[in-house]
Design an enzyme around this catalytic site. Structure first.
Site, short mmCIF file in Angstrom:
data_model
loop_
_atom_site.label_atom_id
_atom_site.label_comp_id
_atom_site.label_asym_id
_atom_site.label_seq_id
_atom_site.Cartn_x
_atom_site.Cartn_y
_atom_site.Cartn_z
N ASN A 1 0.72 -1.24 -0.07
CA ASN A 1 0.23 0.08 0.24
C ASN A 1 0.71 1.21 -0.13
OD1 ASN A 1 -2.60 -1.29 0.20
ND2 ASN A 1 -2.10 -2.17 2.06
N ASN B 1 10.47 -0.13 5.16
CA ASN B 1 9.06 0.11 5.63
C ASN B 1 8.36 -1.15 5.15
OD1 ASN B 1 6.47 0.78 6.38
ND2 ASN B 1 6.64 2.93 5.81
N ARG C 1 -1.26 4.46 17.37
CA ARG C 1 -2.25 3.99 16.45
C ARG C 1 -2.98 2.83 17.21
NH1 ARG C 1 -0.51 4.15 10.55
NH2 ARG C 1 -2.87 4.07 10.30
C1 DQA Z 1 3.28 2.09 8.10
C2 DQA Z 1 2.34 1.74 9.33
C3 DQA Z 1 1.81 0.27 9.34
O1 DQA Z 1 0.91 0.04 10.32
C4 DQA Z 1 0.76 0.60 8.30
O2 DQA Z 1 0.25 -0.81 7.81
C5 DQA Z 1 1.47 0.74 6.95
C6 DQA Z 1 2.19 2.10 7.00
C7 DQA Z 1 3.68 3.59 8.41
O3 DQA Z 1 4.65 3.80 7.47
O4 DQA Z 1 3.24 4.33 9.19
O5 DQA Z 1 1.05 0.52 5.72
O6 DQA Z 1 4.51 1.26 7.88
#
Ligand code: DQA
Length: 143
Positions: free
Chosen positions: A10, A71, A104
């Site tokens: 994503n 990431n 979060r």
């Molecule tokens: C993320 C945080 C993750 O929990 C989330 O699923 C993401 C982005 C971040 O960059 O803050 O896709 O890795």
């Protein structure tokens, strides 16, 4: 020095995806700025939404990169396979999150990759990637 930035699922949608959390800049735009700030560093970039492809890419860094900035997106919280890949490649990996994962949902508070990484940066926006580059450029020290 050759570094790799690896973004997981994503994160191809940065700039569009939930801009109140991840900002409105695309990663391609950010990366161009980052590369121009560090012309002496070769910064490779790879993004995939597929767990196995991320693992294959991490393996491909062996013998090439001196550091990886990862990431892993939501795989951070679930993927023992990515954690094992980090252990397997013997390249220092810095974990980066754009958002502050500790502020979060509960399920984001666990990272199954953190113990395999040299360190983690979370909640500092895109700047986290630059801080990780800076860490590697300063010879892997905190200087
Ligand atoms: C993320 C945080 C993750 O929990 C989330 O699923 C993401 C982005 C971040 O960059 O803050 O896709 O890795």
């Amino acid at each position: 020095m050759q570094l790799a930035i690896v973004n997981g699922p994503n994160l191809n949608l940065l700039g569009v995806r939930e801009p109140h959390i991840y900002g409105s800049q695309t990663f391609e735009d950010y990366l161009a700025q980052l590369r121009s700030k560090y012309p002496q560093v070769q910064i490779d970039y790879y993004q995939s939404n597929v767990e196995g492809e991320l693992i294959n890419y991490l393996h491909s860094c062996m013998g090439k990169c001196q550091g990886i900035i990862l990431n892993a997106g939501a795989y951070t919280h679930t993927s023992i396979a990515i954690a094992d890949a980090i252990s397997s490649i013997a390249i220092p990996v810095v974990e980066v999150h754009i958002s502050n994962v500790l502020a979060r949902e509960e399920y984001r508070k666990t990272s199954v990759i953190a113990t395999k990484c040299v360190g983690s940066i979370s909640g500092l926006g895109m700047k986290g990637y630059e801080l990780a580059v800076n860490y590697f450029v300063s010879n892997g020290s905190m200087a």
